[in-house]
Scaffold this active site. Structure first.
Site, PDB file in Angstrom:
ATOM      1  N   ASP A  51       0.821  -1.217   0.000  1.00 48.51           N
ATOM      2  CA  ASP A  51       0.000   0.000   0.000  1.00 48.51           C
ATOM      3  C   ASP A  51       0.856   1.268   0.000  1.00 48.51           C
ATOM      4  O   ASP A  51       1.864   1.340   0.705  1.00 48.51           O
ATOM      5  CB  ASP A  51      -0.879   0.034   1.263  1.00 48.51           C
ATOM      6  CG  ASP A  51      -1.903  -1.080   1.274  1.00 48.51           C
ATOM      7  OD1 ASP A  51      -1.709  -2.071   0.552  1.00 48.51           O
ATOM      8  OD2 ASP A  51      -2.906  -0.948   2.011  1.00 48.51           O
ATOM      9  N   HIS A  53      -1.016   4.623  -0.626  1.00 46.42           N
ATOM     10  CA  HIS A  53      -2.003   5.552  -0.072  1.00 46.42           C
ATOM     11  C   HIS A  53      -1.641   7.021  -0.212  1.00 46.42           C
ATOM     12  O   HIS A  53      -1.643   7.775   0.765  1.00 46.42           O
ATOM     13  CB  HIS A  53      -2.257   5.223   1.411  1.00 46.42           C
ATOM     14  CG  HIS A  53      -3.200   4.075   1.586  1.00 46.42           C
ATOM     15  ND1 HIS A  53      -4.468   4.081   1.074  1.00 46.42           N
ATOM     16  CD2 HIS A  53      -3.047   2.870   2.189  1.00 46.42           C
ATOM     17  CE1 HIS A  53      -5.066   2.935   1.361  1.00 46.42           C
ATOM     18  NE2 HIS A  53      -4.222   2.175   2.022  1.00 46.42           N
ATOM     19  N   ASP A  79      -4.005  -0.119  -3.567  1.00 43.06           N
ATOM     20  CA  ASP A  79      -4.159   0.958  -2.588  1.00 43.06           C
ATOM     21  C   ASP A  79      -3.177   2.094  -2.830  1.00 43.06           C
ATOM     22  O   ASP A  79      -2.346   2.437  -1.990  1.00 43.06           O
ATOM     23  CB  ASP A  79      -4.046   0.422  -1.152  1.00 43.06           C
ATOM     24  CG  ASP A  79      -5.358  -0.221  -0.708  1.00 43.06           C
ATOM     25  OD1 ASP A  79      -6.220  -0.452  -1.589  1.00 43.06           O
ATOM     26  OD2 ASP A  79      -5.529  -0.491   0.493  1.00 43.06           O
ATOM     27  N   ASP A  82      -6.083   7.574  -1.516  1.00 39.90           N
ATOM     28  CA  ASP A  82      -6.752   7.785  -0.227  1.00 39.90           C
ATOM     29  C   ASP A  82      -5.754   7.937   0.925  1.00 39.90           C
ATOM     30  O   ASP A  82      -4.647   7.429   0.867  1.00 39.90           O
ATOM     31  CB  ASP A  82      -7.708   6.632   0.114  1.00 39.90           C
ATOM     32  CG  ASP A  82      -8.978   6.680  -0.725  1.00 39.90           C
ATOM     33  OD1 ASP A  82      -9.232   7.743  -1.316  1.00 39.90           O
ATOM     34  OD2 ASP A  82      -9.683   5.662  -0.792  1.00 39.90           O
ATOM     35  N   ARG A  83      -6.204   8.622   1.960  1.00 39.83           N
ATOM     36  CA  ARG A  83      -5.441   8.829   3.201  1.00 39.83           C
ATOM     37  C   ARG A  83      -4.319   9.861   3.066  1.00 39.83           C
ATOM     38  O   ARG A  83      -4.286  10.823   3.803  1.00 39.83           O
ATOM     39  CB  ARG A  83      -4.803   7.535   3.727  1.00 39.83           C
ATOM     40  CG  ARG A  83      -5.707   6.360   3.787  1.00 39.83           C
ATOM     41  CD  ARG A  83      -6.620   6.449   4.984  1.00 39.83           C
ATOM     42  NE  ARG A  83      -7.135   5.133   5.347  1.00 39.83           N
ATOM     43  CZ  ARG A  83      -8.075   4.942   6.222  1.00 39.83           C
ATOM     44  NH1 ARG A  83      -8.598   5.983   6.834  1.00 39.83           N
ATOM     45  NH2 ARG A  83      -8.506   3.741   6.503  1.00 39.83           N
ATOM     46  N   ASN A 111      -8.496  -2.558  -2.594  1.00 38.36           N
ATOM     47  CA  ASN A 111      -9.872  -2.207  -2.217  1.00 38.36           C
ATOM     48  C   ASN A 111     -10.133  -0.710  -2.299  1.00 38.36           C
ATOM     49  O   ASN A 111     -11.271  -0.277  -2.384  1.00 38.36           O
ATOM     50  CB  ASN A 111     -10.202  -2.728  -0.812  1.00 38.36           C
ATOM     51  CG  ASN A 111      -9.283  -2.159   0.241  1.00 38.36           C
ATOM     52  OD1 ASN A 111      -8.062  -2.162   0.063  1.00 38.36           O
ATOM     53  ND2 ASN A 111      -9.835  -1.647   1.320  1.00 38.36           N
ATOM     54  N   HIS A 112      -9.067   0.105  -2.303  1.00 35.74           N
ATOM     55  CA  HIS A 112      -9.272   1.546  -2.436  1.00 35.74           C
ATOM     56  C   HIS A 112      -9.380   1.996  -3.887  1.00 35.74           C
ATOM     57  O   HIS A 112      -9.691   3.151  -4.145  1.00 35.74           O
ATOM     58  CB  HIS A 112      -8.153   2.313  -1.732  1.00 35.74           C
ATOM     59  CG  HIS A 112      -8.368   2.397  -0.249  1.00 35.74           C
ATOM     60  ND1 HIS A 112      -8.909   3.495   0.369  1.00 35.74           N
ATOM     61  CD2 HIS A 112      -8.129   1.491   0.721  1.00 35.74           C
ATOM     62  CE1 HIS A 112      -8.987   3.266   1.673  1.00 35.74           C
ATOM     63  NE2 HIS A 112      -8.523   2.061   1.912  1.00 35.74           N
ATOM     64  N   HIS A 161      -4.053  -8.244  -3.643  1.00 36.11           N
ATOM     65  CA  HIS A 161      -4.041  -7.161  -2.660  1.00 36.11           C
ATOM     66  C   HIS A 161      -4.432  -7.635  -1.267  1.00 36.11           C
ATOM     67  O   HIS A 161      -3.733  -7.396  -0.288  1.00 36.11           O
ATOM     68  CB  HIS A 161      -4.974  -6.027  -3.079  1.00 36.11           C
ATOM     69  CG  HIS A 161      -5.059  -4.949  -2.033  1.00 36.11           C
ATOM     70  ND1 HIS A 161      -4.009  -4.102  -1.765  1.00 36.11           N
ATOM     71  CD2 HIS A 161      -6.035  -4.617  -1.137  1.00 36.11           C
ATOM     72  CE1 HIS A 161      -4.340  -3.283  -0.781  1.00 36.11           C
ATOM     73  NE2 HIS A 161      -5.562  -3.568  -0.376  1.00 36.11           N
ATOM     74  N   ARG A 209     -13.853  -6.551   9.060  1.00 33.78           N
ATOM     75  CA  ARG A 209     -13.924  -5.384   8.177  1.00 33.78           C
ATOM     76  C   ARG A 209     -15.308  -5.219   7.560  1.00 33.78           C
ATOM     77  O   ARG A 209     -15.602  -4.157   7.006  1.00 33.78           O
ATOM     78  CB  ARG A 209     -12.934  -5.546   7.021  1.00 33.78           C
ATOM     79  CG  ARG A 209     -11.482  -5.390   7.376  1.00 33.78           C
ATOM     80  CD  ARG A 209     -10.696  -5.345   6.077  1.00 33.78           C
ATOM     81  NE  ARG A 209      -9.288  -5.615   6.247  1.00 33.78           N
ATOM     82  CZ  ARG A 209      -8.331  -4.669   6.134  1.00 33.78           C
ATOM     83  NH1 ARG A 209      -8.668  -3.428   5.903  1.00 33.78           N
ATOM     84  NH2 ARG A 209      -7.069  -4.998   6.251  1.00 33.78           N
ATOM     85  N   HIS A 236      -2.359  -4.707   2.138  1.00 33.26           N
ATOM     86  CA  HIS A 236      -3.659  -4.502   2.751  1.00 33.26           C
ATOM     87  C   HIS A 236      -3.647  -4.311   4.258  1.00 33.26           C
ATOM     88  O   HIS A 236      -4.622  -3.855   4.830  1.00 33.26           O
ATOM     89  CB  HIS A 236      -4.568  -5.684   2.374  1.00 33.26           C
ATOM     90  CG  HIS A 236      -6.030  -5.461   2.628  1.00 33.26           C
ATOM     91  ND1 HIS A 236      -6.680  -4.303   2.290  1.00 33.26           N
ATOM     92  CD2 HIS A 236      -6.986  -6.274   3.161  1.00 33.26           C
ATOM     93  CE1 HIS A 236      -7.965  -4.410   2.608  1.00 33.26           C
ATOM     94  NE2 HIS A 236      -8.179  -5.586   3.153  1.00 33.26           N
TER      95      HIS A 236
END
Lengths: 318, 881
Positions: A51, A53, A79, A82-83, A111-112, A161, A209, A236
């Site tokens: 990841d 991010h 990923d 995001d973040r 998943n992002h 992932h 989750r 992940h």
């Protein structure tokens, strides 16, 4: 004049955004490229990245440590957005690299890489803030629908992932999924990007989750046997040391966002896979640029003057 | 690795944007793994923001709607983007419509908008200056004239954000019912009717009110950005070569007198303005009418002084003397202390560039006046510019003023002034460099900044304590920092002969507890060494150097940056003694790749300090350690040091051969990365004009073997090198005289299974080879398209890849079929386009060459006509089981 990807890449390496129209063109072309990829792509001896991010400076740090394209092959496990503060720069650069060196760079879906998730966790807002409209977000999220779901390295290492799915026993079943869509709430495609290993269990269980499953050591063993693989490699999950190895060295988690969200204080790593399957976790810390252009600089125009080391004026006198 | 020793993975998903979470809370929270909601898009929230889908708007419409938007981020966005958007607006429209909008951005109620706008404002203004003819006093027709900055308040009825019914899925076609905002658009001043045949005139003063408003902004970061904008405008006006002289004069006058001096006369301006009748729309919040106009005039005078300080070096002595000095003259009876404070700084800045006679006749009297001001802020400003003023004076006058000045300020009743005296003492001493004699009182004052002199060195050594400066109780922690920071300049000015007087203070400083003191000294250690010479360096500084090698990383890195510089200052014999410990230095930074990189950067400079044998015995092994490093940057840095290493040992035949032998061992390294490094070293040599004959003799055979290396990355590096060699005139540009190894490599690499390899060498094939190669590539592409495979895939590079390829094919029948069709379409459409363009007839090569590098390297994907693919073809396989 055609698309000058090398110019785009060097612009992005300077952390300058590309024009909206360029992003549109790049995403269109990347879709065409990704469309031809299998749901499980075979590659050789990559540096594997977990990841990121949106931590753009840490992505650059990864290239400093692992080497730049095309000298080094890269496998990114999803990923990308995001973040962090620079999701747009991060995914723009990765997309350009993929388009420029399609055989050297492999991008897997996380998943992002989804419309729903990016609206909650920052990428959507960042696109709107940096481009004044949602167009760029639409271009990228439309492109995400084409990202592959998994990779096999040199016939030995299965990469995804998130993790495994109770409805997938063999890799062949992954290959026939219809992946060209938003990540669904449930089903095998959701499981691949959402699941986590649980070292205390043997079998599948409900994931806390709310999406995907947790899976245990027996599941991993069985999957590797059926598919004649040696190892599962995934991302992940945040690991404070940058990586984690489970189930008698049958599964690794690689995490590549150091000091996650600019405050977790964790290390990060990239996994360098050798031609004969050797695995070396190259651990690294947050890039120094994060201090100069990170969260604390976001609200103010003031730029911190970098530390003066010692008096310099006398050089002008000499 | 054992499972239970591994750190627990933590779920990353549920990190709220909470404010003050400490990481443990955070981790705990994340570990709970609250499900992330996968709900549908929060559609209503999106609606507002999606209003302004760009494609349908002209730049002018976009600017208008964004500036008038209710959403702050829209206005922030447009404030940043205006410099680039305005270039696409016709100049008459820019003057008529955009110019008033700038005033609205400059007075936006949101700080964020003005913060974004202020740093861009000079670029926008320059756009107007460079596209629009200027004319003075065209008061009626031009917007923004006559201080109308606030005469156009934000329109009270901003575009309302309408609530559109939201559609669950984003429609593929952009066809939508007209939104209220688009209706609003029609209320824009109708553009087609605007006569654009004549260029409008722009008053040079058009932006003065806007700049004044920004310069006076309550938010200091905005005011500072506006000052920087004015500075860059002045620079451009004075330096841009393409401005016609008349306009240049107009602009120069308006900017220096209207903007800079004008802001110091707001009270007078206001009085003048009130006489004029201007279109205020009944608005009474304009700059001049704000309550507290007095205070604003004071702020204006202060800003004028700040601008004078920053502009003095840019505008030069003539304008400074003519425009700025008279303003300073008036400052002696300025009632407001913060204006005098800036004025004192301006004195220093002007002294930096004006001739001596003006300094003594005009500036020194004001300076002396301010030096005894009742307010400490003003005296402190004087202290801070003392060194600048002294640096412009003849020796005797300088010594006198420096001594008097330091006495005055160091004995000030205000602590701030006294500490400023400490800050400038080093700089002041340095003004005597190189020839002047430094007054002893200055030296003593400088030394007093350091820790208290140790009369009890033995005791501190025994305890190993660095607390030796706490003897007189509380001390200002900044003093040692300032002292350390200034030390090299002082040593340089006083020279080697005074070192013994300084060194006790220096040693105390080197043991200071503050890291930044030690780091500063580590960074400048080599500078001190240069001044005091080899024997004193060995006697006094080597021990400091050694102790800093074991210090914190920040301190160490200061040493690493000048490692070679310092070692060069050691006597020759000691230098060689020190060589074996370079390995320990490397070990000491094993945990920090940036420090290893720093050392690797020093390798070329280091090897120039030693003889060939020492280079082979000590520097080469260290370099080899560096090229095997785990971090790519360190390897690259080390690789780039090889040309120097070769050069240094060149005249010693046995060393030279040793060097070549060690490098060539990497060609058969069992790790592929070692083989890549070998190719990269060759590349580094080639880029520094390594002799062609020797290159051929020593390296070509080993390189040739790598053309069939099993790892693609080795072949990519090789192909890049071979491409370079064939491109460069001093190597193998001439295809008729290429050695057989080069030709063999070219052929083999051009025939490689991987496109990235082929891309580097393709251009250097002979025309016959190229056409042969192209036809076979096209055939391969067609075949792979028929097979439904990516044309050139990674699998081919692996001996055992065939089975995977087969699998992929078999297990995805539906998908590949569709892809197949796609690809055929692609091929066809490309061919037919080529034929239409008539390229087909010229040279089949051009058809493909024209698209190198991108199309050729990714033959299957790039030249796809986007329109030919309908969205329905995306759903290519059956639903999941």
């Amino acid at each position: 004049m055609g698309l000058d990807l090398d110019a785009c890449i060097s612009q992005l390496l300077q952390k300058q955004l590309l024009a909206e129209s360029l992003i549109k063109e790049i995403c269109e072309k990347t879709k065409e490229l990704l469309m031809n990829e299998s749901n499980c792509v075979s590659i050789s001896a990559p540096v594997t990245v977990g990841d990121i991010h949106g931590q753009f400076y840490d992505l650059i740090e990864i290239f400093r440590i692992g080497g730049y394209c095309p000298s080094t092959n890269y496998l990114f496990l999803g990923d990308y957005v995001d973040r962090g503060l620079f999701s747009v720069e991060t995914i723009s650069l990765l997309t350009c690299l993929k388009l420029r060196y399609p055989h050297r760079v492999q991008l897997v879906r996380g998943n992002h890489e989804s419309r729903a998730v990016t609206q909650t966790y920052g990428f959507y807002t960042e696109c709107v803030r940096k481009y004044g409209s949602t167009n760029v977000w639409h271009y990228f999220t439309d492109m995400f629908d084409y990202l592959t779901l998994s990779v096999v390295i040199d016939d030995r290492i299965f990469c995804v992932h998130g993790g495994l799915s109770p409805s997938i026993h063999s890799i062949d079943q992954i290959k026939i999924l219809d992946r060209y869509r938003e990540i669904p709430h449930e089903g095998p495609m959701a499981d691949l990007v959402w699941s986590d290993p649980d070292p205390d269990k043997d079998e599948f269980a409900i994931s806390p989750r709310g999406a995907g499953y947790t899976f245990g050591g027996l599941v991993v063993k069985k999957f590797l046997e059926i598919n004649n693989m040696e190892h599962i490699l995934r991302a992940h999950q945040l690991c404070m040391e940058g990586y984690q190895v489970l189930y008698d060295d049958r599964l690794s988690t690689v995490w590549s966002a150091p000091n996650y969200c600019y405050r977790c204080g964790n290390m990060a790593s990239i996994l360098e896979v050798g031609v004969d399957g050797q695995r070396f976790f190259n651990v690294f810390d947050a890039a120094p640029e994060n201090d100069r252009d990170g969260p604390s600089q976001q609200t103010s125009l003031e730029k911190k003057v970098s530390d003066n080391v010692y008096i310099t004026f006398f050089f002008y006198l000499v | 690795m054992a499972e239970n020793q591994d750190p627990l993975p933590v779920r990353e998903e549920d990190l709220e944007d909470g404010n003050e979470l400490d990481s443990e809370d955070l981790l705990a929270e994340m570990a709970e793994g609250v499900p992330e909601h996968l709900s549908d898009v929060a559609a209503e929230e999106m609606e507002d923001e999606e209003l302004l889908l760009d494609d349908s708007l002209s730049p002018l419409e976009k600017i208008f709607l964004y500036v008038k938007s209710d959403l702050v981020f829209h206005r922030v966005f447009i404030a940043k983007e205006l410099p680039s958007l305005i270039r696409d607006v016709e100049i008459s429209e820019a003057v008529e419509y955009v110019l008033p909008l700038m005033n609205s951005l400059g007075t936006d109620p949101e700080d964020h908008v003005r913060e974004a706008f202020a740093p861009e404002v000079d670029k926008i203004i320059w756009f107007y200056y460079s596209h629009c003819p200027l004319r003075e006093n065209t008061s009626d027709n031009v917007q923004g004239d006559n201080g109308s900055i606030n005469s156009r308040p934000m329109t009270p009825q901003r575009p309302q954000t309408p609530q559109r019914p939201h559609t669950p899925q984003r429609p593929q076609t952009p066809q939508r019912p007209q939104t209220p905002i688009q209706q609003q658009l029609q209320q824009l001043p109708a553009q087609p009717q605007t006569p654009t045949s004549h260029l409008p005139y722009l008053s040079p003063a058009a932006f003065t009110p806007l700049l004044h408003a920004l310069l006076l902004d309550q938010n200091t970061s905005i005011a500072a950005a506006a000052q920087a904008a004015v500075q860059s405008l002045v620079e451009r006006i004075l330096e841009e070569p393409d401005v016609n002289p008349k306009e240049k004069e107009l602009l120069e006058r308006e900017t220096l007198e209207g903007v800079v001096l004008g802001i110091g006369k707001l009270d007078q301006e206001k009085a003048k303005r009130e006489d004029l009748e201007w279109d205020a729309d009944g608005d009474d919040t304009s700059v001049g009418a704000v309550a507290g106009g007095e205070e604003e005039a004071e702020l204006g005078r202060m800003t004028m002084m700040t601008l004078i300080s920053s502009l003095a070096p840019i505008v030069g002595p003539e304008k400074c003397a003519r425009l700025f000095v008279p303003e300073l003259d008036k400052m002696s009876d300025e009632p407001v202390f913060y204006v005098r404070k800036e004025a004192a700084l301006a004195v220093g800045s002007l002294a930096g560039i004006l001739p001596l006679d003006i300094i003594t006749s005009k500036l020194l009297p004001i300076y002396d006046h301010f030096s005894t001001d009742a307010i400490w802020h003003v005296r402190r400003s004087c202290c801070l510019v003392l060194a600048t003023i002294c640096s412009r004076l003849p020796e005797e006058m300088k010594a006198e003023r420096a001594v008097k000045g330091i006495e005055l300020f160091a004995g000030d009743v205000s602590r701030s002034v006294r500490s400023a005296a400490g800050e400038i003492i080093g700089e002041l001493i340095a003004t005597f460099h190189p020839n002047g004699k430094v007054p002893e009182s200055l030296v003593q004052h400088f030394l007093s900044l350091g820790p208290v002199r140790e009369s009890t060195i033995g005791i501190t050594n025994v305890t190993g304590s660095a607390y030796n400066n706490t003897g007189i109780g509380q001390r200002d922690p900044e003093r040692p920092v300032i002292c350390a920071y200034n030390f090299p300049a002082v040593v340089l000015t006083l020279g080697e002969s005074r070192w013994d007087d300084l060194k006790e203070t220096y040693f105390s400083l080197t043991r200071d507890m503050q890291i930044k003191v030690r780091r500063s000294l580590a960074c400048s250690l080599h500078e001190i060494a240069k001044v005091i010479g080899p024997s004193k360096t060995e006697r006094d500084l080597l021990s400091v150097f050694r102790s800093y090698l074991d210090d914190m990383d920040e301190v160490k890195s200061g040493l690493m940056e000048h490692l070679a510089d310092f070692i060069e200052c050691l006597p020759l014999n000691t230098r060689n003694d020190y060589l074996p410990s370079l390995n320990d230095v490397w070990d000491g930074v094993n945990h920090q790749w940036r420090l290893r990189d720093e050392i690797a950067k020093q390798l070329p400079a280091l090897c120039r300090l030693f003889n060939s044998q020492n280079v082979i015995n000590h520097i080469l092994p260290l370099t080899i350690r560096a090229i095997k490093d785990d971090v790519a940057s360190v390897r690259e840095t080390a690789v780039s040091s090889f040309p120097t290493l070769f050069q240094v040992v060149r005249n010693d035949e046995s060393c030279y051969n040793d060097m070549i032998k060690r490098v060539c061992e990497f060609a058969s390294d069992n790790k592929f990365r070692g083989r890549v490094v070998f190719v990269q070293i060759c590349n580094a040599l080639v880029s520094t004009d390594y002799p062609k004959e020797e290159f051929a003799r020593h390296f070509l055979n080993d390189l040739e073997k790598l053309a069939s290396d099993r790892v693609i990355n080795v072949r990519i590096a090789l192909a890049r090198l071979v491409g370079e060699l064939c491109r460069m005139e001093q190597y193998y540009q001439d295809s008729s005289s290429r050695p057989s190894q080069i030709n063999n490599m070219l052929r083999r690499l051009a025939d490689d299974t991987d496109v990235d390899v082929r891309g580097f060498v393709f251009l250097y094939l002979t025309p016959e080879e190229r056409s042969k190669f192209i036809s076979s590539t096209i055939q391969a592409m067609a075949e792979s398209a028929e097979n439904g495979l990516a044309p050139i895939s990674e699998e081919n590079d692996l001996d055992n890849g065939g089975s995977i390829t087969q699998e992929t094919h078999d297990s995805t029948p539906i998908m590949t079929n569709v892809n197949n069709e796609e690809k055929h379409d692609t091929e066809k459409s490309k061919e037919s386009r080529d034929m239409e363009n008539g390229r087909e007839n010229d040279d089949p090569l051009d058809a493909i060459m024209g698209e190198i590098p991108i199309a050729f390297i990714r033959s299957n994907v790039i030249e796809v006509d986007n329109n030919s693919r309908s969205s329905s073809s995306l759903m290519v396989s059956s639903p999941p089981p």
